[in-house]
Design a protein around this motif. Structure first.
Motif, PDB file in Angstrom:
ATOM      1  N   GLY A  24      13.738 -22.957 -28.531  1.00 14.60           N
ATOM      2  CA  GLY A  24      12.939 -23.258 -27.344  1.00 14.60           C
ATOM      3  C   GLY A  24      11.933 -22.159 -27.062  1.00 14.60           C
ATOM      4  O   GLY A  24      10.767 -22.424 -26.761  1.00 14.60           O
ATOM      5  N   TYR A  25      12.381 -20.905 -27.182  1.00 11.02           N
ATOM      6  CA  TYR A  25      11.459 -19.781 -26.948  1.00 11.02           C
ATOM      7  C   TYR A  25      10.328 -19.806 -27.954  1.00 11.02           C
ATOM      8  O   TYR A  25       9.158 -19.628 -27.627  1.00 11.02           O
ATOM      9  N   THR A  26      10.705 -20.005 -29.201  1.00  8.89           N
ATOM     10  CA  THR A  26       9.738 -19.829 -30.271  1.00  8.89           C
ATOM     11  C   THR A  26       8.713 -20.967 -30.251  1.00  8.89           C
ATOM     12  O   THR A  26       7.526 -20.759 -30.501  1.00  8.89           O
ATOM     13  N   MET A  27       9.152 -22.195 -29.901  1.00 13.27           N
ATOM     14  CA  MET A  27       8.200 -23.310 -29.845  1.00 13.27           C
ATOM     15  C   MET A  27       7.207 -23.114 -28.702  1.00 13.27           C
ATOM     16  O   MET A  27       6.003 -23.312 -28.873  1.00 13.27           O
ATOM     17  N   VAL A  28       7.711 -22.723 -27.523  1.00 14.70           N
ATOM     18  CA  VAL A  28       6.815 -22.492 -26.389  1.00 14.70           C
ATOM     19  C   VAL A  28       5.868 -21.349 -26.709  1.00 14.70           C
ATOM     20  O   VAL A  28       4.666 -21.437 -26.446  1.00 14.70           O
ATOM     21  N   TYR A  29       6.415 -20.278 -27.296  1.00 15.28           N
ATOM     22  CA  TYR A  29       5.549 -19.152 -27.613  1.00 15.28           C
ATOM     23  C   TYR A  29       4.486 -19.556 -28.631  1.00 15.28           C
ATOM     24  O   TYR A  29       3.332 -19.156 -28.539  1.00 15.28           O
ATOM     25  N   GLY A  30       4.899 -20.356 -29.604  1.00 14.46           N
ATOM     26  CA  GLY A  30       3.971 -20.784 -30.639  1.00 14.46           C
ATOM     27  C   GLY A  30       2.768 -21.510 -30.052  1.00 14.46           C
ATOM     28  O   GLY A  30       1.638 -21.260 -30.448  1.00 14.46           O
TER      29      GLY A  30
END
Lengths: 301, 320
Positions: A24-30
């Motif tokens: 979840g963090y990495t997708m939003v950050y992406g």
């Protein structure tokens, strides 16, 4: 050896949970270049919703343990996804054009809001999941007993990660998410509805985080309204470890961090368990800011 | 214009100075807490407001100062107030060591690392690192501050000590923000590449903002230890850092009156609405989101710098 093997399987299960949150963090950050500080609290909401649904609907009694937990997981995923989409709409969308400081402060505010709302609704005490939802049996692997719950958690998280990977790689909307992550403006010029992409990211990420919350409830049996913050930070560490913005990186980082932490707690020091994770985070950011698999560079001037 | 503002500040200051005469000890103590957070906010404001660096681990520096005072006072019986410079030194040195390798990280990354540092410090304190910090129970029996033979112990006595410190701090940071150093920090906050291109050693200035802010927080730690006479790791949790950060953002980042107002709101309001203590953090969170959407500069935002041209006095230079 027995001890080592037990810690290893424990680390793998916890790592699977970290990896699900880290996605979840990495997708939003992406896509948004934003650390969604409220993501850890979405995870907590998942575990509290799971508890409420479990006790009020008694799904496990009606459908049997396997089908009951499966239905429960789907319901939790759906509800937390809705909360995630609402969060994006209320707290992040109005700030899309603002400086990044504003969005980060808004995310922090959302995190404080969610955790304290949970405290007001459920009280500040630890909440206990009903026992015996999943049968307490051990599976024999290479002559060593491993609790079934650990294996189920690891299997379920790997399965969901694989599903996500193929979704991102093979489907139209997955391709659009990847395009928006590379260059939002260019993606918009190619006719991609970036608002829709962001909405999807805020549906998928919280859904995975929410189901991770349910897993923690089923595995450890007790949950607290503040736990999202420490799990969130660990998962964020995992995302950085693998290379933030990189989906396979989040999976590898999560499982690696879970194992390192479990072994560190067992062989180095239990009291320093949380410090080990933060130490790893700082070390990675200093030595290899791109993470293990990352191509994305921690912004430098 | 300038006279009018100074006049207002003088009146507000005078009213504040008379407060302990009419308030009971409880409310005086609330004002003392507001004062301590005001100084912490001002010290963090240099890092967050002026240099634009996200520091969500400021409680770590505060803790280093407090524990320095507590350990040296309880073990060697050195008067607390004479330890002030030493507390500033240890907190500043700690910041130098910690921030040096991470100062090149920007934005969110720096934020997450400072959170990590704050947590590691707290865990280290709980684990009784070097056998000095007393573990989860902390250190007790810190002596009261002694000013030329006069022992400060009552809330209204502390009030004047703390608010004198607030005044000194506000003056210091006011001078600092109008100095070459303060202008350089604002410049690198607005555009780091342009600042570097104009010959500003950005890494050096960022590091110095960390060190000065941390040293100041260390001194607050000293006064906090002397006021409480007992300190424990619980007083230096992540939420303390969030409180300091929030009061800056709500009051107005980069603005000294804004930070002071923020301290009154964030520490004072929950005391007034004590009935709502449970809901206050939730409202806090909602207020942070609303603030960012509707008034991202805070309640009393920093005013743009004004310079009058030497020839034409009415000329107003804007910007950095």
């Amino acid at each position: 050896m027995e001890e080592f093997f037990q810690q290893l399987t424990n680390g793998l299960a916890v790592g699977g949970i970290y990896a699900l949150i880290a996605l979840g963090y990495t997708m939003v950050y992406g896509v948004l270049k934003l650390i969604n500080f409220a993501h850890g609290d979405l995870f907590t909401i998942g575990s509290y919703l799971g508890l409420t649904l479990l006790t009020s609907l008694s799904l496990a009694d009606r459908l049997g343990p396997a089908a009951g937990v499966l239905v429960l997981a789907v319901m939790v995923m759906g509800l937390v996804a809705v909360v995630g989409a609402l969060l994006e709409r209320v707290a992040y969308r109005p700030l899309r054009q603002s400086p990044r400081l504003s969005a980060v402060v808004s995310a922090l505010g959302a995190s404080i809001f969610f955790s304290n709302a949970l405290m007001l609704i459920y009280g500040a005490r630890f909440q206990v999941y009903p026992q015996g939802i999943l049968p307490k049996v051990a599976v024999n692997i290479f002559g060593l007993d491993v609790p079934l719950v650990r294996i189920l958690i690891l299997a379920a998280s790997v399965l969901m990660m694989l599903a996500l990977y193929f979704f991102i790689q093979k489907t139209r909307i997955g391709t659009a998410i990847r395009a928006a992550a590379i260059d939002q403006d260019a993606a918009r010029l190619m006719g991609i509805d970036v608002d829709r992409v962001i909405l999807f990211v805020f549906l998928i990420g919280p859904a995975l985080g929410g189901v991770a919350g349910l897993m923690v409830g089923l595995h450890y049996g007790q949950i607290n309204f503040t736990m999202g913050w420490i799990y969130g930070l660990k998962a964020f560490t995992a995302a950085i470890l693998g290379g933030i913005g990189n989906i396979p990186g989040a999976m590898v980082g999560g499982i690696l961090l879970g194992v390192v932490e479990a072994l560190g707690a067992a062989y180095l020091s239990m009291a320093w368990k949380d410090a080990i994770a933060f130490g790893v985070l700082i070390f990675i950011l200093i030595v290899r800011p791109t993470g293990l698999l990352g191509e994305r560079v921690a912004e430098k001037v | 214009m300038m006279e009018k503002r100074t006049f207002i500040y003088l009146i507000l200051g005078a009213i504040l100075a008379l407060c302990p005469l009419v308030l009971n000890p409880y409310w005086t103590d609330v004002l003392n807490n507001i004062g301590l957070y005001a100084v912490l906010g001002l010290s963090l404001n240099l890092i967050v407001g002026h240099a634009g660096l996200f520091n969500l681990g400021h409680a770590a520096f505060y803790a280093v100062g407090a524990y320095t005072a507590a350990i040296l006072n309880t073990r060697f019986h050195i008067p607390v107030l004479t330890l002030l410079p030493l507390c500033a030194l240890t907190a500043g040195l700690f910041a130098l060591v910690v921030a040096k390798p991470i100062i090149h990280l920007t934005g969110d990354y720096l934020c997450i690392v400072t959170i990590g540092v704050g947590e590691i410090v707290r865990i280290a304190l709980i684990n009784n690192v070097f056998g000095l910090t007393g573990g989860a129970n902390g250190i007790f029996g810190i002596s009261r501050p002694n000013l030329l033979g006069f022992v400060i112990r009552k809330p209204h006595e502390f009030f004047y000590l703390i608010w004198f410190f607030v005044a000194v701090t506000a003056f210091f940071f006011h001078r600092l923000e109008n100095s070459r150093f303060g202008r350089a920090l604002n410049y690198l906050r607005e555009d780091e590449t342009a600042a570097e291109g104009s010959g500003i050693d950005t890494a050096h200035y960022k590091l110095m903002s960390f060190v000065i802010g941390a040293a100041w927080a260390g001194m607050v730690g000293n006064i906090f230890a002397a006021k409480m006479t007992i300190i424990s790791p619980e007083s230096f949790s992540f939420w303390e850092s969030v409180l300091m950060f929030t009061l800056i953002i709500l009051g107005g980042s980069g603005s000294i009156p804004g930070v002071l107002l923020g301290a009154f709101l964030v520490i004072g309001l929950p005391e007034i609405f004590r009935g709502f203590t449970n809901a206050r953090m939730m409202l806090f969170g909602a207020a942070m989101i609303a603030m960012m959407i509707f008034r991202s500069g805070g309640i009393l935002p920093a005013r743009p710098r004004r310079y009058s041209l030497p020839q034409a006095r009415q000329g107003q230079g804007g910007g950095a």
